[in-house]
Motif scaffolding. Structure first.
Motif, PDB file in Angstrom:
ATOM      1  N   MET A   1       0.841  -1.185   0.000  1.00 26.29           N
ATOM      2  CA  MET A   1       0.000   0.000   0.000  1.00 26.29           C
ATOM      3  C   MET A   1       0.885   1.248   0.000  1.00 26.29           C
ATOM      4  O   MET A   1       1.736   1.416   0.850  1.00 26.29           O
ATOM      5  CB  MET A   1      -0.897  -0.026   1.240  1.00 26.29           C
ATOM      6  N   ALA A   2       0.681   2.138  -0.949  1.00 29.55           N
ATOM      7  CA  ALA A   2       1.475   3.356  -1.079  1.00 29.55           C
ATOM      8  C   ALA A   2       0.972   4.426  -0.103  1.00 29.55           C
ATOM      9  O   ALA A   2      -0.204   4.476   0.227  1.00 29.55           O
ATOM     10  CB  ALA A   2       1.402   3.871  -2.501  1.00 29.55           C
ATOM     11  N   PHE A   3       1.891   5.258   0.324  1.00 30.22           N
ATOM     12  CA  PHE A   3       1.574   6.379   1.207  1.00 30.22           C
ATOM     13  C   PHE A   3       0.920   7.471   0.375  1.00 30.22           C
ATOM     14  O   PHE A   3       1.472   7.918  -0.627  1.00 30.22           O
ATOM     15  CB  PHE A   3       2.865   6.876   1.868  1.00 30.22           C
ATOM     16  N   LYS A   4      -0.272   7.897   0.762  1.00 35.51           N
ATOM     17  CA  LYS A   4      -1.023   8.893   0.000  1.00 35.51           C
ATOM     18  C   LYS A   4      -0.525  10.295   0.329  1.00 35.51           C
ATOM     19  O   LYS A   4      -0.506  10.692   1.491  1.00 35.51           O
ATOM     20  CB  LYS A   4      -2.509   8.763   0.318  1.00 35.51           C
ATOM     21  N   THR A   5      -0.115  11.042  -0.702  1.00 35.86           N
ATOM     22  CA  THR A   5       0.396  12.395  -0.497  1.00 35.86           C
ATOM     23  C   THR A   5      -0.435  13.458  -1.206  1.00 35.86           C
ATOM     24  O   THR A   5      -0.211  14.648  -0.993  1.00 35.86           O
ATOM     25  CB  THR A   5       1.854  12.517  -0.974  1.00 35.86           C
ATOM     26  N   GLU A   6      -1.370  13.048  -2.066  1.00 34.96           N
ATOM     27  CA  GLU A   6      -2.216  14.003  -2.771  1.00 34.96           C
ATOM     28  C   GLU A   6      -3.683  13.643  -2.573  1.00 34.96           C
ATOM     29  O   GLU A   6      -4.041  12.467  -2.574  1.00 34.96           O
ATOM     30  CB  GLU A   6      -1.883  14.044  -4.265  1.00 34.96           C
ATOM     31  N   TYR A   7      -4.515  14.667  -2.416  1.00 34.32           N
ATOM     32  CA  TYR A   7      -5.929  14.481  -2.134  1.00 34.32           C
ATOM     33  C   TYR A   7      -6.760  15.374  -3.056  1.00 34.32           C
ATOM     34  O   TYR A   7      -6.453  16.558  -3.213  1.00 34.32           O
ATOM     35  CB  TYR A   7      -6.236  14.841  -0.670  1.00 34.32           C
ATOM     36  N   GLU A   8      -7.802  14.802  -3.634  1.00 39.17           N
ATOM     37  CA  GLU A   8      -8.689  15.550  -4.521  1.00 39.17           C
ATOM     38  C   GLU A   8      -9.737  16.287  -3.698  1.00 39.17           C
ATOM     39  O   GLU A   8     -10.132  15.838  -2.630  1.00 39.17           O
ATOM     40  CB  GLU A   8      -9.348  14.606  -5.512  1.00 39.17           C
ATOM     41  N   PHE A   9     -10.179  17.421  -4.247  1.00 38.99           N
ATOM     42  CA  PHE A   9     -11.235  18.198  -3.607  1.00 38.99           C
ATOM     43  C   PHE A   9     -12.123  18.827  -4.673  1.00 38.99           C
ATOM     44  O   PHE A   9     -11.760  18.867  -5.856  1.00 38.99           O
ATOM     45  CB  PHE A   9     -10.646  19.291  -2.689  1.00 38.99           C
ATOM     46  N   GLU A  10     -13.283  19.306  -4.229  1.00 37.20           N
ATOM     47  CA  GLU A  10     -14.178  20.061  -5.106  1.00 37.20           C
ATOM     48  C   GLU A  10     -14.638  21.290  -4.334  1.00 37.20           C
ATOM     49  O   GLU A  10     -15.225  21.175  -3.252  1.00 37.20           O
ATOM     50  CB  GLU A  10     -15.374  19.216  -5.533  1.00 37.20           C
ATOM     51  N   LEU A  11     -14.353  22.456  -4.884  1.00 39.86           N
ATOM     52  CA  LEU A  11     -14.713  23.713  -4.229  1.00 39.86           C
ATOM     53  C   LEU A  11     -16.228  23.893  -4.209  1.00 39.86           C
ATOM     54  O   LEU A  11     -16.915  23.537  -5.165  1.00 39.86           O
ATOM     55  CB  LEU A  11     -14.070  24.894  -4.966  1.00 39.86           C
ATOM     56  N   PRO A  12     -16.749  24.472  -3.139  1.00 39.93           N
ATOM     57  CA  PRO A  12     -18.191  24.683  -3.063  1.00 39.93           C
ATOM     58  C   PRO A  12     -18.708  25.671  -4.109  1.00 39.93           C
ATOM     59  O   PRO A  12     -19.786  25.481  -4.663  1.00 39.93           O
ATOM     60  CB  PRO A  12     -18.418  25.226  -1.647  1.00 39.93           C
ATOM     61  N   ARG A  13     -17.945  26.701  -4.422  1.00 41.10           N
ATOM     62  CA  ARG A  13     -18.364  27.695  -5.425  1.00 41.10           C
ATOM     63  C   ARG A  13     -17.527  27.567  -6.689  1.00 41.10           C
ATOM     64  O   ARG A  13     -18.063  27.500  -7.774  1.00 41.10           O
ATOM     65  CB  ARG A  13     -18.224  29.105  -4.860  1.00 41.10           C
ATOM     66  N   GLY A  14     -16.219  27.595  -6.554  1.00 39.48           N
ATOM     67  CA  GLY A  14     -15.336  27.467  -7.706  1.00 39.48           C
ATOM     68  C   GLY A  14     -14.606  28.751  -8.044  1.00 39.48           C
ATOM     69  O   GLY A  14     -15.061  29.851  -7.724  1.00 39.48           O
ATOM     70  N   TYR A  15     -13.487  28.587  -8.695  1.00 37.91           N
ATOM     71  CA  TYR A  15     -12.659  29.709  -9.133  1.00 37.91           C
ATOM     72  C   TYR A  15     -13.067  30.093 -10.555  1.00 37.91           C
ATOM     73  O   TYR A  15     -13.145  29.239 -11.442  1.00 37.91           O
ATOM     74  CB  TYR A  15     -11.187  29.313  -9.101  1.00 37.91           C
TER      75      TYR A  15
END
Length: 125
Positions: A1-15
């Motif tokens: 199992m690889a160590f997780k270093t990046e995480y996805e997100f979704e902004l509530p409003r957005g840029y």
């Protein structure tokens, strides 16, 4: 199992970029010691400690929609709801998990989890 270093997100409003395109999905990496220390040398942070958040997020957000790069100007243009979301997300992925062990009460022999994290706050602090 690889160590997780990046995480996805979704902004509530957005840029919203200069062309009116909306960017909501992104990726944030775990922060390093340098990410938290080096911005302290920045004159903008020395003049306004609140600016630390802007620089820190610009360093750890690796992707936001189709943008080529994320810099402090990008972070400055976020809606406040999105900035607050990213601050919370940063804390969520960078806080250490509690280190626990299974223990048994010597009197009643009930088993339970005991927090032995060296980072846990002392009671009353």
């Amino acid at each position: 199992m690889a160590f997780k270093t990046e995480y996805e997100f979704e902004l509530p409003r957005g840029y919203v970029d200069e062309n009116g395109n909306l960017h909501r999905r992104g990726t944030m990496r775990l922060a390093t010691a340098a990410d938290e220390i080096l911005p302290m040398r920045d004159q903008r942070v020395q003049q306004n400690p609140g600016y630390l958040t802007i620089i820190l997020l610009a360093r750890v957000i690796t992707k936001l929609g189709d943008l080529r790069a994320i810099d402090t100007k990008t972070i400055e243009k976020l809606f406040t709801a999105d900035l607050a979301f990213l601050q919370n997300f940063y804390r969520e992925i960078n806080e250490t998990e509690k280190l626990t062990v299974r223990a048994m009460c010597p009197k009643c022999e009930h088993e339970h989890e005991v927090d032995i994290s060296f980072l846990s706050e002392a009671e009353g602090a």
